[in-house]
Write an enzyme that holds these catalytic residues in place. Sequence first.
Site, PDB file in Angstrom:
ATOM      1  CE1 TYR A  14      42.110 -89.640  -6.362  1.00  0.00           C
ATOM      2  CE2 TYR A  14      42.017 -90.327  -3.933  1.00  0.00           C
ATOM      3  CZ  TYR A  14      42.754 -89.737  -4.887  1.00  0.00           C
ATOM      4  OH  TYR A  14      43.704 -89.095  -4.580  1.00  0.00           O
ATOM      5  CD  GLU A  62      44.515 -91.203 -10.013  1.00  0.00           C
ATOM      6  OE1 GLU A  62      44.930 -92.310 -10.421  1.00  0.00           O
ATOM      7  OE2 GLU A  62      45.015 -90.498  -9.117  1.00  0.00           O
ATOM      8  CG  ASP A 120      43.717 -66.510 -18.330  1.00  0.00           C
ATOM      9  OD1 ASP A 120      42.384 -66.718 -17.925  1.00  0.00           O
ATOM     10  OD2 ASP A 120      44.633 -66.757 -17.481  1.00  0.00           O
ATOM     11  CB  THR A 150      38.645 -68.672 -12.975  1.00  0.00           C
ATOM     12  OG1 THR A 150      37.864 -67.731 -13.231  1.00  0.00           O
ATOM     13  CG2 THR A 150      40.118 -68.502 -12.768  1.00  0.00           C
ATOM     14  CE  LYS A 154      39.847 -64.976 -11.148  1.00  0.00           C
ATOM     15  NZ  LYS A 154      41.206 -64.593 -11.689  1.00  0.00           N
ATOM     16  NE  ARG A 214      37.648 -69.532  -4.469  1.00  0.00           N
ATOM     17  CZ  ARG A 214      37.941 -68.310  -5.035  1.00  0.00           C
ATOM     18  NH1 ARG A 214      39.152 -68.081  -5.499  1.00  0.00           N
ATOM     19  NH2 ARG A 214      37.098 -67.376  -4.850  1.00  0.00           N
TER      20      ARG A 214
HETATM   21  C1  LIG Z   1      42.187 -65.173 -11.721  1.00  0.00           C
HETATM   22  C2  LIG Z   1      42.950 -65.538 -12.954  1.00  0.00           C
HETATM   23  C3  LIG Z   1      43.798 -66.821 -12.938  1.00  0.00           C
HETATM   24  C4  LIG Z   1      43.781 -67.736 -12.193  1.00  0.00           C
HETATM   25  O1  LIG Z   1      43.029 -68.068 -11.211  1.00  0.00           O
HETATM   26  P1  LIG Z   1      43.318 -68.936  -9.903  1.00  0.00           P
HETATM   27  O2  LIG Z   1      42.041 -69.797  -9.907  1.00  0.00           O
HETATM   28  O3  LIG Z   1      43.160 -68.075  -8.777  1.00  0.00           O
HETATM   29  O4  LIG Z   1      44.415 -69.950 -10.339  1.00  0.00           O
HETATM   30  C5  LIG Z   1      44.309 -67.010 -14.339  1.00  0.00           C
HETATM   31  N1  LIG Z   1      44.423 -65.927 -15.269  1.00  0.00           N
HETATM   32  C6  LIG Z   1      43.879 -64.674 -15.118  1.00  0.00           C
HETATM   33  C7  LIG Z   1      43.933 -63.978 -16.059  1.00  0.00           C
HETATM   34  C8  LIG Z   1      43.297 -64.444 -13.786  1.00  0.00           C
HETATM   35  O5  LIG Z   1      42.645 -63.457 -13.531  1.00  0.00           O
END
Ligand SMILES: *Cc1c(COP(=O)(O)O)cnc(C)c1O
Length: 423
Positions: free
Chosen positions: A55, A57, A201, A227, A230, A236
């Site tokens: 933990y 925090e 994003d 993220t 990807k 993840r």
């Molecule tokens: C995949 C994605 C997310 C969020 O990803 P999670 O980890 O599944 O919550 C946010 N914004 C965009 C543009 C994405 O393609």
Amino acid sequence: MPKYLQYLKQTDPQIYAIIKEERDRQHSMLGMIASENFASTTVLATVGSCLTNKYAEGLPGKRYYGGCENVDDVETLAIERCKQLFGCEHANVQPHSGTQANMAVYFSQLKPGETVLAMDLAHGGHLSHGFKLNFSGSLYNFVHYGVKRDTETIDYDQLNALAKEHKPKLIVCGASAYPRQIDFARIAEIAHSHNALTLADIAHVAGLVCTGLHPDPVIVCDFVTSTTHKTLRGPRAGTIMSKKQFAKAVNSSVFPGMQGGPLCHVIAAKAVAFGEALRPEFKQYAQQIIDNCKTLADALLSKGFRLCTGGTDNHMVLVDLRSYNEKLTGNDAENWLHQAGIVVNKNLIPFDPRKANETSGVRIGTPILTTRGMKQDQMVQVADWIDQALSSNGDPKTLAAIKAQVSELCNQFPALGYLQAAE
Ligand SMILES: *Cc1c(COP(=O)(O)O)cnc(C)c1O
């Protein structure tokens, strides 16, 4: 078989059996879901480490628990590598996912009911950019821009007009199903002229951005979220980059605002992934993702498929199935391709006349195949199989025959690291 799977086999045979099935599925099928990748053995091993037991925090040096000396080192390293990789002034590496990274930015700047401008989900945006059934859409007043009907590229003039009309506090850019580059500088300039903050994003294109193969939002935007699983090919999770002036607001909105204890094992794996992405080989990887995708696009075009925007600049193509076969839905295509060993997802195309559970399109990405070491020749082969599968109208014999060939190709390109070991 890796030791830990052997261990699992004895201690929880049910879970072991499922993981083994999944490992075999990942190995023997062509994963072409644009948001997925195969993380390295180092990333997998780190996620499976004893750091999960701790933990922590708070932030490094400022924790609410004792015994944080080692996880402090891990998180400090993750922050440093993230800053080095993206060239940002501030990084918070604690968000559990991409959606949570966005949530933290929203919480840091917006009061419920305030106006945000973002890309329409039906044109390639993301749930966390104001979809009605998502927290973002229920908490804030989202207004959406989209793509132009003729070019299917982002309508920057519409974006500007909507910003002028609605005076959003924040403009969100970035997408989940958009095959072209995004002009972050132009969006930031529009935001600036209307006194709005900008959030880019880069969940999908992070691996292309950090290697200089996609326009970089870090200098021009106030916040950048991503993220890490990807194109970046890590665990993840999510991460936030921002200008220094927002550091405090972002940090306190992640904790205690939105999360409790951070996932120390995942933060360590993020540090690993950032470290991997800093190496020169990663730029070659990212370039190959794009080269593969362009070859795939050309091969699909030559088979008579129409691609949204006419092609791709990044790691994905968005196929409009209607010109290939008026009756073919994205749902059918996804199912048939799955039976042929090719995993894609149905996807709305801009101005899609069909519903989201049916769709007229499929989204196809090259990150996993590229991680497996596949190159242009294999992309041409895959396009041929896609054509065969879809022109067969789901004929079980044809699909099974393709699946056997897919499996053979997969055996030539193993990439599951230490999970690969035979039984
Ligand atoms: C995949 C994605 C997310 C969020 O990803 P999670 O980890 O599944 O919550 C946010 N914004 C965009 C543009 C994405 O393609």
